[in-house]
Design an enzyme around this catalytic site. Structure first.
Site, PDB file in Angstrom:
ATOM      1  N   SER A 256      -6.375   3.290   4.269  1.00 14.45           N
ATOM      2  CA  SER A 256      -5.696   2.499   3.218  1.00 14.45           C
ATOM      3  C   SER A 256      -6.707   1.753   2.354  1.00 14.45           C
ATOM      4  O   SER A 256      -6.478   0.616   1.942  1.00 14.45           O
ATOM      5  CB  SER A 256      -4.699   1.508   3.837  1.00 14.45           C
ATOM      6  OG  SER A 256      -3.762   1.086   2.887  1.00 14.45           O
TER       7      SER A 256
ATOM      8  N   LYS B 195       2.573   6.826   5.119  1.00  9.82           N
ATOM      9  CA  LYS B 195       1.792   5.656   4.741  1.00  9.82           C
ATOM     10  C   LYS B 195       2.442   4.369   5.235  1.00  9.82           C
ATOM     11  O   LYS B 195       3.652   4.307   5.425  1.00  9.82           O
ATOM     12  CB  LYS B 195       1.658   5.616   3.205  1.00  9.82           C
ATOM     13  CG  LYS B 195       0.605   4.671   2.681  1.00  9.82           C
ATOM     14  CD  LYS B 195      -0.798   5.175   2.974  1.00  9.82           C
ATOM     15  CE  LYS B 195      -1.846   4.143   2.594  1.00  9.82           C
ATOM     16  NZ  LYS B 195      -1.837   2.949   3.492  1.00  9.82           N
TER      17      LYS B 195
ATOM     18  N   LYS C 265      -0.047   3.630  -2.757  1.00  5.11           N
ATOM     19  CA  LYS C 265      -1.107   4.639  -2.674  1.00  5.11           C
ATOM     20  C   LYS C 265      -0.555   6.055  -2.577  1.00  5.11           C
ATOM     21  O   LYS C 265      -1.288   7.023  -2.833  1.00  5.11           O
ATOM     22  CB  LYS C 265      -2.027   4.336  -1.489  1.00  5.11           C
ATOM     23  CG  LYS C 265      -2.802   3.029  -1.632  1.00  5.11           C
ATOM     24  CD  LYS C 265      -3.720   2.799  -0.430  1.00  5.11           C
ATOM     25  CE  LYS C 265      -4.616   1.579  -0.635  1.00  5.11           C
ATOM     26  NZ  LYS C 265      -3.951   0.300  -0.404  1.00  5.11           N
TER      27      LYS C 265
ATOM     28  N   SER D 133       0.798  -1.231   0.000  1.00  2.07           N
ATOM     29  CA  SER D 133       0.000   0.000   0.000  1.00  2.07           C
ATOM     30  C   SER D 133       0.829   1.279   0.000  1.00  2.07           C
ATOM     31  O   SER D 133       0.255   2.370  -0.065  1.00  2.07           O
ATOM     32  CB  SER D 133      -0.940   0.011   1.206  1.00  2.07           C
ATOM     33  OG  SER D 133      -2.014  -0.880   1.001  1.00  2.07           O
TER      34      SER D 133
END
Length: 420
Positions: A157, A258, A100, A97
């Site tokens: 997320s 993140k 992202k 992730s």
């Protein structure tokens, strides 16, 4: 700072070497040279240890080798573009992730260009609704605001949020991936390739720890007006409250960015913090658990701020050499000034060992124009230091100096011959 400046004046025969190099120097010459030099020195100094990284778990740092459990790691002080730590930072990895962050960058770019609005409502497709993995639980057949989708993407997320945004901006997630790769090339992400907007593991989808750190720096610098989304500790949507998965943000130790996790990539983290004017970005991936990710993230963020300091030697425009001699000009001397803010990230206690010198061809020959590159400022650290031992920054002419006329040159030569 009180650092004394030594002056080393090259003979006029060396002027060509100076002017050629300085004439081609980019505006951010010092920062880029600093980053490149740091990385080169790390690799040369620790070549044997680096070759055994996968076996002994050692990362290479400005303080020497250090064991860390992360398979991939990269820590940089972006204030001075100094790499503090790296481990397999240019090796391809499954970003999970962390992907992202690129999706967020493109969304922010559309917002900044006025092609997307935070209160704009976007439709939820069946593909987005059915998407597995982490979710913000978008409702099928309804619309969700861009603001909510961003929060669902960076806080929760949400894979479903990413697909809604991708489909709106590019028509499909596949076409959005093309957009991601084009943006990656523009940002200099030379070790990355994207196949989707979420980080869902598929073949040929990868990033490097270095690229994750570079992307984080771009997010912070390019879109400060939207960076606050990464710092929100929780988000309530569709009657479901989810906390920020970045534990460093939750503890107030970072202001973004993140986390990521897949079986293929392990547990990963990208976090940034600004303290006393210094911003550090850390990237970790390939950790064994969320608890280990939290412990290592907290430990290495503390390590980065506790063991180094940003030393400011000169401000842009500050006089480095006050009286550089001029031959046959309407002034006998001219000042040389710093071409940029000259800062270095050094291990604690190293600043007192630095030697600063102005190195330039002398005497200077007019005409000289204000702002013209001339000579370099050299900062030298003692041999055996854990950081690059010498760095150079262009110096500029502080004040324009015209050449003397014919009679002035004659009188100057006569006067010079009698020692005046």
């Amino acid at each position: 700072m009180g650092t004394s400046v030594q002056t080393r004046r090259a003979l006029m025969g060396g002027i060509g070497a100076f002017t050629v190099g300085l004439g081609l120097a980019p505006k951010d010459f010092g920062a880029r040279a600093l980053a490149a030099s740091a990385r080169t020195q790390i690799k040369k100094r620790n070549a044997q240890a680096e070759s055994a990284t996968s076996l002994d778990g050692m990362a290479q740092t400005l303080l020497g080798p250090m064991p860390i459990p992360a398979r991939w790691a990269y820590i940089i002080d972006v204030t001075t573009n100094t790499v503090l730590l790296e481990k397999a930072s240019n090796e391809r990895m499954v970003p999970s992730s962390l992907t992202k962050m690129m999706t967020a960058y493109i969304v922010f770019a559309f917002l900044a260009a006025g092609r997307l609005q935070l209160d704009q409502q976007l439709p939820v497709s069946e593909k987005a609704w059915r998407m597995q993995g982490s979710k913000m639980f978008v409702p099928l057949g309804k619309t969700v605001s861009v603001s909510d989708l961003i929060q669902g993407m960076v806080i929760q997320s949400g894979n479903d949020a990413c697909i809604v945004l991708a489909e709106h901006l590019a028509g499909s997630e596949e076409r959005f991936a093309v957009m991601m790769n084009e943006m990656g090339q523009r940002l200099g992400l030379t070790g990355s390739h994207f196949m989707n907007a979420t980080g869902w593991p598929v073949d040929n989808h990868y990033m490097t720890a270095h690229d994750v750190g570079l992307l984080a720096a771009h997010l912070i610098r390019d879109f400060p007006q939207y960076y606050h989304f990464f710092n929100e500790k929780e988000f309530l949507f569709n009657h479901i409250r989810q906390g920020n998965r970045n534990v460093l943000v939750d503890k107030g130790l970072a202001d973004g960015l993140k986390t990521g996790h897949t079986d293929a990539g392990g547990f990963g983290l990208c976090a940034s913090s600004l303290r006393n004017g210094t911003r550090v970005i850390i990237v970790l991936n390939g950790l064994a658990s969320s608890n280990q990710r939290a412990r290592e993230g907290e430990r290495l963020m503390s390590w980065a701020f506790s063991n180094f300091e940003t030393v400011s030697f000169y401000k842009k425009g500050q006089v480095v050499e006050a009286q550089a001699p001029v031959w046959m000009g309407n002034h006998n001397t001219v000042s040389l000034i710093a071409s940029q803010d000259i800062k270095m990230t050094l291990p604690l206690g190293m600043r007192e060992k630095a030697t600063v010198s102005a190195d330039y061809p002398a005497p200077l020959m007019p005409p000289l124009k204000q702002g013209q590159p001339y000579g370099v400022l050299k900062i030298t650290l003692p041999n055996g230091s854990s950081v690059p031992t010498e760095r150079e920054y262009p110096l500029l002419i502080g004040t324009s100096v015209d050449a003397l006329g014919f009679m002035g040159r004659i009188l100057s030569r006569v006067g010079y011959g009698f020692g005046q």
